[in-house]
Design an enzyme around this catalytic site. Structure first.
Site, mmCIF file in Angstrom:
data_model
loop_
_atom_site.group_PDB
_atom_site.id
_atom_site.type_symbol
_atom_site.label_atom_id
_atom_site.label_comp_id
_atom_site.label_asym_id
_atom_site.label_seq_id
_atom_site.Cartn_x
_atom_site.Cartn_y
_atom_site.Cartn_z
ATOM 1 N N GLY A 21 5.202 6.225 -0.807
ATOM 2 C CA GLY A 21 4.384 5.376 -1.667
ATOM 3 C C GLY A 21 3.216 4.793 -0.902
ATOM 4 C CB CYS A 45 6.917 8.433 3.814
ATOM 5 S SG CYS A 45 5.331 7.942 4.541
ATOM 6 C CE1 TYR A 46 6.521 0.475 0.683
ATOM 7 C CE2 TYR A 46 8.322 1.231 -0.720
ATOM 8 C CZ TYR A 46 7.496 0.214 -0.275
ATOM 9 O OH TYR A 46 7.643 -1.064 -0.765
ATOM 10 C CG HIS A 95 5.484 13.179 3.000
ATOM 11 N ND1 HIS A 95 5.898 12.515 1.867
ATOM 12 C CD2 HIS A 95 4.616 12.353 3.636
ATOM 13 C CE1 HIS A 95 5.313 11.335 1.821
ATOM 14 N NE2 HIS A 95 4.532 11.205 2.881
ATOM 15 C CD GLU A 103 7.907 15.095 0.200
ATOM 16 O OE1 GLU A 103 7.135 14.147 -0.054
ATOM 17 O OE2 GLU A 103 8.764 15.056 1.109
ATOM 18 C CG ASP A 145 2.460 26.676 -19.293
ATOM 19 O OD1 ASP A 145 3.107 27.273 -18.406
ATOM 20 O OD2 ASP A 145 1.444 26.001 -19.059
ATOM 21 C CE LYS A 203 1.187 27.306 -15.348
ATOM 22 N NZ LYS A 203 0.805 27.474 -16.769
#
Length: 539
Positions: free
Chosen positions: A75, A102-103, A189, A191, A247, A395
Site C-alpha cells: 500500500g 511490503c506495507y 513483491h 507477485e 470476453d 484475460k
C-alpha cells in the site's frame, strides 16, 4: 478484488458481492496496493481460490470465512503515519497463517511490537535477495534471486519471536518470520513477474504453510459459474452485449450452456469496429454455432453523438451510455429482458475504480485512470440487472475458460479490443473519414504481424490516428497528411505491459504498406512506452 465502479465494500459484504458460492482458501486484505488483484491472480495460478477483501475486515469475519491463509497487500501509506490503514489486531491470534507483503509486512511488525522507520535510502526496482534461512517460505528460493522492491520505509526492530529470513544490500530485514505462529513478511513483491523466485514463495505459502488443495480449476469455475447464473437468472431471459471479442464471446458460450435459448445476443454496430468484423461476427455465432444474435446498425447514431467531442473520458461515457440506451430500446422490441450480461473483467473494474483506500472506511476511493464503457460508463438509471460471471477473472483466465468451452483459437486468441473501439484510437474528434483511415491502417498492422508469426506472442498490436498533420513528399509532390502510431505491447494480464521489440524489417514493411496503401497518411511512428507510465490504449 473490486466489485463496483466507485468504491468496493469491505469485509463479508465484499465477499458477498463477488457472486461466488465457494469460500476463499486464501484471503488477500487490500491496503490500496496496485498489485492487490495481482496477488489474487498469482494464488489462483496455483489452482487455489482466493478473494480480495477490504483491510477493515474484522477478525470475526475472517474467522467465519475460515480461510487457510491470509495475505496482507502492499500500500502507499506509512504505518507510523496518523490515519494509516490498520487491520484488526485480532487476526494475529486466529491461528491462521499470514503473509505480509511490503506495507503488509511493516504493519505486521508494527502491530506486534517491532518498529518501522523511514529508510535512509529508498529502494525501487530489482534487487538481489540474499537468503539467510532457506526454510518454510524460502524453501527452494536461490540466494541471489532477483526481487522487485518498492518501498521508502524499513523495519528497524523485529518483534519478539521473529527472525530474519533474507536481506538485500539495502534492506537488512527483507524477509522475516515467526515460525511458531506461522507469520511471515517480505519487503519485496513476490507477485510481480520481475521477482524471479516469487511464485516459488507463493506456492510455499499456499501449499506447504497453509496446506491448501489445488482444486480451483477452469472446469471448477465453469461448473460454479453456470450454477450461479442459473440461480441468479432463474427462468428469466438474458440479453448479452456481444462485441465478438474474447470476453463477450466466452460469456456467450458460457451463458448458452447455462440457459440455452433464453439467451439473446445483441451486436450493436456502433461504427467503431475493425474492418470486416461485423460480418465475421454474425457469420460465426449465428451460422456456425447457432447462437441467436440480433444485429443492430447504429453507426449514424453513435457518430452523431460524438460530434465535436475530443475529451477521451467524455467519449467513453457517451459511448457507454448510448450502448445501454440502444439495448434498452431494442430489448423492448425483442423482450422483455430482465438481465443484461457483460464480459466485464478485473482490469476493467480496477482501472475504473482506482486503488486508493479510505483509511476511515477501508473502501476503495474512485481515483480513476479511465472509465471503461461497461463499468464507469453505466448510467445511474440502468433498467437491467447485470450478469457478470467473468468480472473476477483476468484475460488469460478467460482464454482458458473459452478453450474449455470449445471456442476456436481464432476467437480465443484474438487480441483485446476496447469496448469503445476505434473511437478511442482516434485522438480528438471522431469522423467517418478518420475511421476509414484507421480501419485500413489497423488491418495492415494485424495482417503483417500475423504473417510474421508474431500474433500469438504479442498482447496487442494496433494502429492509432493522431489529430495532427505533417509535411511529406510522395511522387515528387508535397503532402500534408496524418501520422499513424504503431502500438504493439507484450503483457500477461493487461495490468502492466512493455512495448514489443518487432524486427526492423517488419516495422519497415508495415510502414511502407500503410503509407502506400492508406489514403491520408504520410508518416508512421512507433510507440515505445511501457505501462506504467503509459496505458496500452492512448485514450
Amino acid at each position: 478484488m473490486s466489485q463496483t465502479p466507485q468504491t468496493a465494500p469491505s469485509g463479508s459484504e465484499r465477499d458477498h458481492a463477488s457472486g461466488s458460492s465457494r469460500p476463499p482458501a486464501i484471503v488477500i486484505l487490500d491496503f490500496g496496493s496496485q498489485y492487490s488483484e495481482l496477488i489474487a491472480r498469482r494464488v489462483r495460478e496455483t489452482e487455489v481460490f482466493s478473494l480480495v477483501m477490504g483491510y477493515a475486515t474484522t477478525a470475526a469475519e475472517l474467522k467465519a470465512l475460515a480461510p487457510k491463509g491470509i495475505i496482507l497487500s502492499g500500500g502507499p501509506s506509512s504505518v507510523y503515519e496518523e490515519g494509516a490503514p490498520l487491520c484488526d489486531p485480532g487476526l494475529w491470534d486466529l491461528g491462521i497463517p499470514v503473509l505480509g507483503v511490503c506495507y503488509g509486512m511493516q504493519l505486521m511488525v508494527q502491530q506486534l511490537g517491532g518498529s518501522v522507520v523511514a529508510a535512509g535510502r529508498a529502494e525501487y526496482g530489482k534487487a538481489p535477495l540474499h537468503v539467510d534461512d532457506p526454510v518454510d517460505l524460502l524453501t527452494n528460493v536461490a540466494s541471489g534471486s532477483t526481487m522487485w522492491m518498492s518501498h521508502g520505509d524499513s523495519v528497524e526492530a523485529l518483534p519478539d519471536g521473529f527472525v530474519r529470513l533474507a536481506h538485500t544490500d539495502n534492506t537488512p530485514e527483507a524477509a522475516v518470520a515467526n515460525h511458531a505462529r506461522r507469520l511471515y513478511g517480505v519487503q519485496f513483491h513476490p507477485e510481480v513477474v520481475h521477482s524471479s523466485g516469487g511464485m516459488v514463495m507463493i506456492r510455499n505459502f499456499v501449499y506447504h504453510i497453509c496446506g491448501c488443495t489445488p482444486d480451483w480449476t477452469t472446469a471448477a469455475f465453469i461448473d460454479e459459474a453456470i450454477g450461479e447464473v442459473r440461480a441468479q437468472v432463474g427462468e428469466k431471459r438474458v440479453l448479452l452485449a456481444l462485441s465478438g471479442g474474447v470476453d463477450s464471446s466466452t460469456l456467450a458460450f458460457l451463458l448458452h450452456q447455462a440457459i440455452g435459448d433464453r439467451l439473446t445476443c445483441m451486436f450493436i454496430d456502433q461504427g467503431f469496429m475493425r474492418k470486416g468484423e461485423p460480418e465475421f461476427l454474425m457469420e460465426f455465432f449465428d451460422q456456425q454455432f447457432h447462437i441467436n444474435v440480433e444485429y443492430i446498425n447504429a453507426r449514424e447514431r453513435f457518430i452523431s453523438k460524438l460530434a465535436g467531442i475530443t475529451d477521451p473520458e467524455e467519449k467513453r461515457k457517451i459511448i457507454g451510455t448510448e450502448f445501454i440506451r440502444v439495448f434498452e430500446e431494442e430489448s423492448r422490441r425483442l423482450g422483455p429482458f430482465d438481465y443484461l450480461a457483460q464480459g466485464t473483467l478485473y482490469p476493467d473494474v480496477i482501472e475504473s475504480a482506482g486503488t486508493n483506500v479510505d483509511p476511515k472506511t477501508g473502501e476503495r476511493v474512485a481515483v480513476k485512470i479511465k472509465s471503461h464503457h461497461n463499468v464507469g460508463g453505466l448510467p445511474k438509471d440502468l433498467q437491467f440487472k447485470l450478469v457478470e460471471p467473468l468480472r473476477r477473472l483476468f484475460k488469460d483466465e478467460v482464454r482458458k475458460v473459452g478453450r474449455s468451452l470449445g471456442l476456436p483459437q481464432e476467437i480465443v486468441g484474438r487480441h483485446p479490443f476496447p469496448g469503445p473501439g476505434l473511437a478511442i484510437r482516434i485522438l480528438g474528434e471522431v469522423t467517418d473519414d478518420k475511421l476509414d483511415i484507421l480501419r485500413d491502417a489497423d488491418l495492415i498492422v494485424r495482417e503483417e504481424v500475423r504473417d510474421a508469426g508474431l500474433y500469438d506472442e504479442i498482447w496487442q498490436a494496433f494502429a492509432v490516428l493522431l489529430p495532427v498533420r505533417s509535411v511529406g513528399v510522395m511522387g515528387d509532390k508535397r503532402t500534408y497528411a496524418y501520422p499513424i502510431v504503431l502500438r504493439c505491447v507484450s503483457s500477461e494480464d493487461g495490468m502492466t505491459a512493455d512495448w514489443s521489440r518487432l524486427p526492423y524489417d517488419l516495422l519497415e514493411l508495415i510502414s511502407n504498406r500503410i503509407v502506400n496503401e492508406v489514403r491520408g497518411v504520410n508518416r508512421v511512428v512507433l510507440d515505445i512506452t511501457s505501462k506504467p507510465p503509459g496505458t496500452i490504449e492512448w485514450e
